[in-house]
Design a protein around this motif. Structure first.
Motif, short mmCIF file in Angstrom:
data_model
loop_
_atom_site.label_atom_id
_atom_site.label_comp_id
_atom_site.label_asym_id
_atom_site.label_seq_id
_atom_site.Cartn_x
_atom_site.Cartn_y
_atom_site.Cartn_z
N ALA A 261 0.55 -1.38 -0.28
CA ALA A 261 -0.01 0.15 -0.03
C ALA A 261 0.10 1.40 -0.18
N GLY B 247 3.57 3.88 -0.55
CA GLY B 247 4.47 3.80 -2.05
C GLY B 247 4.48 5.29 -2.70
N LEU B 248 4.31 4.93 -3.91
CA LEU B 248 4.54 5.80 -5.13
C LEU B 248 3.23 6.88 -4.52
N GLY B 249 2.24 5.69 -4.56
CA GLY B 249 0.91 6.54 -3.75
C GLY B 249 0.39 7.43 -3.34
N ASN B 250 1.57 6.83 -1.78
CA ASN B 250 1.49 8.13 -1.11
C ASN B 250 2.03 9.48 -0.88
N VAL C 56 -0.51 -1.18 -14.39
CA VAL C 56 -0.61 0.07 -13.59
C VAL C 56 1.19 0.29 -13.52
N TYR D 18 3.69 2.89 -12.93
CA TYR D 18 4.54 2.98 -12.08
C TYR D 18 5.64 3.12 -12.48
N SER E 82 6.17 -1.85 -3.71
CA SER E 82 4.74 -1.96 -4.69
C SER E 82 4.61 -2.22 -6.02
#
Ligand code: PHE
Length: 442
Positions: A11, A13-16, A89, A93, A313
């Motif tokens: 969860a 990772g770069l998303g945050n 993704v 990503y 991730s």
């Protein structure tokens, strides 16, 4: 703790750190954050629980789990969507993973410490618009992911996660504190705390929901796959709440590190995917003016930790496709990695070039990179999550869902919460998702 660490590894990772701050900037700040928190607690967390119950009750890879629950063609296609999404993704990503690799190298060579903020401004733009250098970094990042997955050094990854995630947490708290002391940071704090609801549109809702799904790795077969390995004695509700809270708090910390610095540097908050890569050098080179050694150390540690968070991730993303090819199609693990490296590498290359030579190419009005990203998080993951909640809420018998989420009724607190959780899974999540899909179509 180990189960939460594994989910959190996927969860966080770069998303945050990359995606969340730039979406906050594009969607007007506090109002977006409130929506994001609401969606995470009332939609994403129940969906996480739904997916983990499916995974642990079926104990097979996500495509097989779905075809088992929905016999016939429809089940095959649904399962296929869950395998395709993470591959889609990981392609773009790893473009951003490549950027973070470049920044890691620049931090190690003390580029941020030696240059003034003025000298650094525009350097990221020059890097990503180069015709082949960012492509090389993208392939390097994807290659590293494929290599780790091919060798299956799972225990190594777990050891990495165990120190890299706490390190990243400590560093981001320190950076947030520093960023809040920069001149002009107050405007950024106001932007993060004072909601301006006049800026909220249907698009803000769909972006907030998409970000919430993206960040918790939902609708992409990953939670189902990972949960199929979780022991029956583990408490899935505790794992879900622990993962969601650590993911959420990490995103908020990243927001408070980046947005005040954006305002202090006079960078445009709506700059899009490049936002943090313009802002971080500013923070580190500013810090270097009074504390060069601290800045060098912090920037190196920070980018090492980001690189590892991104890698854990991307490994989870690639693993879903590898599990499918090896279990269902009889591929050897190494060849499966080579095949997916070539396919995702080619697609990611197009996305990477959309910042340079292919900048004019448009799909539905978006650049190739933006198209890939919004198709994944606003369409594929949303559909994947819808399928998961329908399966957990309406297809799996109530007794089976109860058994998975309460450990056969032995967890009394879970058993008390179960009716509310099932209500969220059965009605609130599917209707909420459908309403958002309809409103965005309109
Ligand atoms: N959740 C990861 C992140 O925030 C990205 C991801 C998306 C991983 C979807 C798996 C599935 O960086």
């Amino acid at each position: 703790m180990a189960v939460i660490a594994a989910f959190a590894g996927s969860a966080i990772g770069l998303g945050n750190i990359w995606r969340f701050p730039y979406l906050v900037g594009e969607n007007g700040g506090a109002a977006f954050i409130l929506l994001y928190i609401g969606f995470t607690l009332f939609l994403s967390l129940p969906i996480f629980l739904a997916e983990s119950a499916i995974g642990r009750s079926q104990q097979v890879n996500c495509r097989a789990a779905v075809s088992f629950l929905v016999p016939g063609r429809a089940g095959k296609w649904f399962g296929f969507l869950l395998v395709l999404t993470p591959l889609w993704v990981v392609s773009y990503y790893s473009v951003v993973g490549g950027w973070s690799l470049d920044y890691l190298i620049r931090a190690v060579s003390l580029d941020f410490v030696r240059s003034t903020p003025e000298q650094l401004s525009g350097s990221f733009e020059r890097f990503i618009s180069h015709p082949w250098v960012p492509v090389l970094f993208h392939l390097g990042f994807l290659g590293a992911t494929a290599a780790v997955v091919a060798f299956g050094v799972k225990s190594g990854i777990e050891k990495f996660c165990k120190w890299s995630i706490p390190t990243l947490f400590i560093l981001i708290v320190l950076i947030a504190v520093y960023s809040l002391t920069l001149p002009g940071a107050g405007k950024g704090v106001e932007y993060l705390l004072k909601p301006d609801f006049s800026k909220v549109t249907a698009h803000t809702f769909i972006d907030a929901l998409g970000q919430s799904f993206f960040s918790l790795s939902l609708g992409s077969g990953i939670v189902i796959t990972y949960s199929s390995y979780v022991k029956k004695s583990e408490n899935l509700m505790v794992a879900g709440v622990g993962t969601a809270l650590s993911d959420l708090s990490f995103a908020l910390l990243a927001g408070f590190s980046i947005i005040p610095a954006v305002f202090s540097a006079g960078i445009e908050p709506g700059a899009g995917p490049t936002l943090i890569f313009d802002t971080l050098p500013f923070i580190f080179s500013n810090l270097a003016q009074h504390a060069p050694i601290l800045s060098a150390l912090a920037s190196i540690l920070f980018f090492v930790a980001i690189f590892i968070a991104a890698l854990t991730s991307s490994i989870s993303l690639l693993e879903v496709g590898i599990a499918y090819l090896t279990e269902d199609k009889g591929f050897r693990r190494g060849w499966a990695c080579v095949l997916l490296f070539v396919l995702c590498g080619a697609f990611g290359t197009l996305c990477s070039l959309s910042f340079g030579p292919l900048s004019q190419a448009r799909l539905m009005g978006l650049s190739l990179f933006d198209f890939a990203d919004s198709a994944a998080s606003n369409v594929f993951m949303v559909l994947g999550s819808l399928i998961s909640v329908i399966l957990a809420g309406w297809v799996i018998p109530r007794s089976e869902l109860f058994r998975e989420l309460t450990n056969g009724g032995t967890q009394h607190a879970n058993a008390r919460l179960f009716p509310a959780v099932r209500f969220l899974i059965r009605y609130v999540a599917p209707l909420g998702i459908l309403a958002l899909i309809l409103s965005s179509l309109i």
